[in-house]
Design a protein around this motif. Structure first.
Motif, PDB file in Angstrom:
ATOM      1  N   ASN A 161       0.816  -1.206   0.000  1.00  0.00           N
ATOM      2  CA  ASN A 161       0.000   0.000   0.000  1.00  0.00           C
ATOM      3  C   ASN A 161       0.860   1.272   0.000  1.00  0.00           C
ATOM      4  OD1 ASN A 161       0.776  -0.608   2.712  1.00  0.00           O
ATOM      5  ND2 ASN A 161      -0.778   0.817   3.450  1.00  0.00           N
ATOM      6  N   GLN A 162       2.170   1.127   0.249  1.00  0.00           N
ATOM      7  CA  GLN A 162       3.090   2.263   0.188  1.00  0.00           C
ATOM      8  C   GLN A 162       4.129   2.113  -0.923  1.00  0.00           C
ATOM      9  OE1 GLN A 162       3.987   2.049   4.608  1.00  0.00           O
ATOM     10  NE2 GLN A 162       4.287   4.229   4.191  1.00  0.00           N
ATOM     11  N   TYR A 163       4.579   0.899  -1.151  1.00  0.00           N
ATOM     12  CA  TYR A 163       5.662   0.650  -2.101  1.00  0.00           C
ATOM     13  C   TYR A 163       5.202  -0.362  -3.146  1.00  0.00           C
ATOM     14  CZ  TYR A 163       8.207   2.787   1.731  1.00  0.00           C
ATOM     15  OH  TYR A 163       8.623   3.641   2.715  1.00  0.00           O
ATOM     16  N   TRP A 164       4.843   0.169  -4.315  1.00  0.00           N
ATOM     17  CA  TRP A 164       4.370  -0.708  -5.384  1.00  0.00           C
ATOM     18  C   TRP A 164       4.546  -0.017  -6.717  1.00  0.00           C
ATOM     19  CZ3 TRP A 164       1.009  -0.892  -9.410  1.00  0.00           C
ATOM     20  CH2 TRP A 164       0.769  -2.157  -9.940  1.00  0.00           C
ATOM     21  N   PRO A 165       4.970  -0.649  -7.753  1.00  0.00           N
ATOM     22  CA  PRO A 165       5.419  -2.035  -7.803  1.00  0.00           C
ATOM     23  C   PRO A 165       6.799  -2.188  -7.167  1.00  0.00           C
ATOM     24  CG  PRO A 165       5.667  -1.016  -9.954  1.00  0.00           C
ATOM     25  CD  PRO A 165       5.001  -0.005  -9.065  1.00  0.00           C
ATOM     26  N   LEU A 166       7.072  -3.406  -6.744  1.00  0.00           N
ATOM     27  CA  LEU A 166       8.337  -3.761  -6.121  1.00  0.00           C
ATOM     28  C   LEU A 166       9.006  -4.805  -7.004  1.00  0.00           C
ATOM     29  CD1 LEU A 166      10.327  -3.786  -3.712  1.00  0.00           C
ATOM     30  CD2 LEU A 166       8.779  -5.415  -2.591  1.00  0.00           C
ATOM     31  N   MET A 167      10.202  -4.474  -7.501  1.00  0.00           N
ATOM     32  CA  MET A 167      10.924  -5.408  -8.380  1.00  0.00           C
ATOM     33  C   MET A 167      12.277  -5.738  -7.770  1.00  0.00           C
ATOM     34  SD  MET A 167      10.202  -4.066 -12.250  1.00  0.00           S
ATOM     35  CE  MET A 167      11.070  -5.459 -12.936  1.00  0.00           C
ATOM     36  N   PHE A 168      12.733  -6.960  -8.004  1.00  0.00           N
ATOM     37  CA  PHE A 168      14.033  -7.416  -7.523  1.00  0.00           C
ATOM     38  C   PHE A 168      14.883  -7.863  -8.703  1.00  0.00           C
ATOM     39  CE2 PHE A 168      11.309  -7.865  -3.867  1.00  0.00           C
ATOM     40  CZ  PHE A 168      12.127  -7.575  -2.786  1.00  0.00           C
ATOM     41  N   VAL A 169      16.132  -7.433  -8.729  1.00  0.00           N
ATOM     42  CA  VAL A 169      17.122  -7.955  -9.668  1.00  0.00           C
ATOM     43  C   VAL A 169      18.389  -8.250  -8.885  1.00  0.00           C
ATOM     44  CG1 VAL A 169      16.187  -6.799 -11.722  1.00  0.00           C
ATOM     45  CG2 VAL A 169      17.922  -5.641 -10.350  1.00  0.00           C
ATOM     46  N   LYS A 170      19.237  -9.125  -9.462  1.00  0.00           N
ATOM     47  CA  LYS A 170      20.414  -9.582  -8.712  1.00  0.00           C
ATOM     48  C   LYS A 170      21.723  -8.937  -9.140  1.00  0.00           C
ATOM     49  CE  LYS A 170      18.274 -13.916  -7.641  1.00  0.00           C
ATOM     50  NZ  LYS A 170      18.454 -14.837  -6.612  1.00  0.00           N
ATOM     51  N   THR A 171      21.740  -8.279 -10.302  1.00  0.00           N
ATOM     52  CA  THR A 171      23.002  -7.720 -10.796  1.00  0.00           C
ATOM     53  C   THR A 171      22.819  -6.280 -11.270  1.00  0.00           C
ATOM     54  OG1 THR A 171      22.637  -8.431 -13.080  1.00  0.00           O
ATOM     55  CG2 THR A 171      23.759 -10.013 -11.609  1.00  0.00           C
ATOM     56  N   VAL A 172      23.927  -5.572 -11.333  1.00  0.00           N
ATOM     57  CA  VAL A 172      23.910  -4.207 -11.869  1.00  0.00           C
ATOM     58  C   VAL A 172      23.506  -4.239 -13.342  1.00  0.00           C
ATOM     59  CG1 VAL A 172      25.390  -2.249 -12.487  1.00  0.00           C
ATOM     60  CG2 VAL A 172      25.534  -3.249 -10.205  1.00  0.00           C
ATOM     61  N   GLU A 173      23.985  -5.236 -14.068  1.00  0.00           N
ATOM     62  CA  GLU A 173      23.641  -5.349 -15.494  1.00  0.00           C
ATOM     63  C   GLU A 173      22.131  -5.447 -15.687  1.00  0.00           C
ATOM     64  OE1 GLU A 173      24.306  -8.390 -19.237  1.00  0.00           O
ATOM     65  OE2 GLU A 173      25.736  -8.446 -17.578  1.00  0.00           O
ATOM     66  N   ASP A 174      21.473  -6.283 -14.896  1.00  0.00           N
ATOM     67  CA  ASP A 174      20.009  -6.403 -14.985  1.00  0.00           C
ATOM     68  C   ASP A 174      19.327  -5.105 -14.582  1.00  0.00           C
ATOM     69  OD1 ASP A 174      20.252  -9.035 -15.810  1.00  0.00           O
ATOM     70  OD2 ASP A 174      19.913  -9.869 -13.807  1.00  0.00           O
ATOM     71  N   ALA A 175      19.848  -4.466 -13.549  1.00  0.00           N
ATOM     72  CA  ALA A 175      19.262  -3.211 -13.071  1.00  0.00           C
ATOM     73  C   ALA A 175      19.383  -2.124 -14.131  1.00  0.00           C
ATOM     74  CB  ALA A 175      19.948  -2.774 -11.777  1.00  0.00           C
ATOM     75  N   ARG A 176      20.538  -2.029 -14.778  1.00  0.00           N
ATOM     76  CA  ARG A 176      20.739  -1.007 -15.823  1.00  0.00           C
ATOM     77  C   ARG A 176      19.729  -1.168 -16.958  1.00  0.00           C
ATOM     78  NH1 ARG A 176      24.857   2.352 -15.352  1.00  0.00           N
ATOM     79  NH2 ARG A 176      26.655   1.723 -14.139  1.00  0.00           N
ATOM     80  N   ARG A 177      19.368  -2.412 -17.275  1.00  0.00           N
ATOM     81  CA  ARG A 177      18.441  -2.664 -18.366  1.00  0.00           C
ATOM     82  C   ARG A 177      17.052  -2.094 -18.109  1.00  0.00           C
ATOM     83  NH1 ARG A 177      19.405  -8.603 -18.818  1.00  0.00           N
ATOM     84  NH2 ARG A 177      21.593  -8.384 -18.922  1.00  0.00           N
ATOM     85  N   ILE A 178      16.650  -2.040 -16.848  1.00  0.00           N
ATOM     86  CA  ILE A 178      15.266  -1.638 -16.590  1.00  0.00           C
ATOM     87  C   ILE A 178      15.106  -0.307 -15.864  1.00  0.00           C
ATOM     88  CG2 ILE A 178      14.406  -3.996 -16.588  1.00  0.00           C
ATOM     89  CD1 ILE A 178      14.243  -3.786 -13.525  1.00  0.00           C
ATOM     90  N   VAL A 179      16.114   0.134 -15.143  1.00  0.00           N
ATOM     91  CA  VAL A 179      15.917   1.273 -14.240  1.00  0.00           C
ATOM     92  C   VAL A 179      15.515   2.560 -14.958  1.00  0.00           C
ATOM     93  CG1 VAL A 179      18.322   2.076 -14.099  1.00  0.00           C
ATOM     94  CG2 VAL A 179      16.787   2.385 -12.149  1.00  0.00           C
ATOM     95  N   PHE A 180      16.122   2.858 -16.097  1.00  0.00           N
ATOM     96  CA  PHE A 180      15.823   4.124 -16.766  1.00  0.00           C
ATOM     97  C   PHE A 180      14.568   4.020 -17.629  1.00  0.00           C
ATOM     98  CE2 PHE A 180      20.464   4.234 -16.001  1.00  0.00           C
ATOM     99  CZ  PHE A 180      20.437   5.229 -15.035  1.00  0.00           C
ATOM    100  N   ASP A 181      14.239   2.807 -18.079  1.00  0.00           N
ATOM    101  CA  ASP A 181      13.021   2.620 -18.870  1.00  0.00           C
ATOM    102  C   ASP A 181      11.765   2.718 -18.006  1.00  0.00           C
ATOM    103  OD1 ASP A 181      14.431   2.273 -21.210  1.00  0.00           O
ATOM    104  OD2 ASP A 181      14.472   0.086 -21.047  1.00  0.00           O
ATOM    105  N   LYS A 182      11.820   2.139 -16.837  1.00  0.00           N
ATOM    106  CA  LYS A 182      10.626   2.065 -15.992  1.00  0.00           C
ATOM    107  C   LYS A 182      10.465   3.278 -15.077  1.00  0.00           C
ATOM    108  CE  LYS A 182       9.948  -2.840 -16.162  1.00  0.00           C
ATOM    109  NZ  LYS A 182       8.820  -2.989 -17.022  1.00  0.00           N
TER     110      LYS A 182
END
Length: 196
Positions: A30-51
């Motif tokens: 109810n405060q933090y949504w959506p909540l996504m988990f990734v395990k690497t910086v490479e995976d994070a870089r792929r989605i962080v600026f798009d989303k």
């Protein structure tokens, strides 16, 4: 439990399953949504600026990178609040480099209370940044309107042989008579004279 009209989107960058499970319990939907988990910086870089996340939590070190450069990059390129969690032995070195970019750094191990407090600070800062961006957008809109109105005035001065005060009054009066903005009147004048 707090109910809010607004939730904060969160990206957790962590390879630690124990950490991921514990932080998921601290982030109610109810405060933090959506909540996504990734395990690497490479995976994070792929989605962080798009989303476009509101909050990015990085549990350093990560399998492919420590994570501090990524944290700085997110702060430099987005409005996201970034929380970088580092081992106590790295805290001083990382803190002084990361703070220049606006990264909030905390030493591990951390308590549940201090993590909640840090997230509260990031949410408060996020709201402030949003207000600043809205004000900046308003200022930019006003500057753009002034530029358009001035262009229309110069066209009236050149083509209708008006003085600057007369052109100004003409645009204001036309806007009042037509019950529209000066910008709309100015755009109409520009389109009339630029077509000729």
């Amino acid at each position: 439990m707090v109910f809010s009209d607004h939730t904060y989107s969160v990206l957790v960058v962590s390879s630690g399953e124990k950490f991921n499970n514990s932080i998921q319990k601290l982030l109610p939907s109810n405060q933090y949504w959506p909540l996504m988990f990734v395990k690497t910086v490479e995976d994070a870089r792929r989605i962080v600026f798009d989303k476009g996340f509101d909050i990015v939590i990085i549990n350093a070190p990560l399998p492919d990178d420590f994570g501090s450069r990524f944290a700085a990059d997110v702060c430099d390129r987005s409005e996201a609040g970034v929380l970088l969690l580092v081992g106590n032995e790295f805290y001083d070195e990382v803190y002084y480099k990361a703070i220049e970019h606006g990264v909030m750094t905390m030493a591990k191990p951390i308590t549940e209370g201090s993590l909640r407090q840090a997230l509260g600070f990031i949410c408060a800062a996020s709201e402030r940044i949003k207000r600043i961006i809205q004000k900046q957008d308003t200022v930019n809109d006003k500057i753009e309107e002034m530029r358009i109105v001035n262009k229309a005035k110069w066209l009236l001065i050149d083509h209708a042989h008006m003085t600057e005060p007369d052109a100004h009054r003409f645009i204001e009066k036309k806007a009042m008579d037509d019950r529209c903005s000066k910008r709309l009147v100015a755009e109409h004048i520009i389109s009339q004279y630029e077509e000729k």
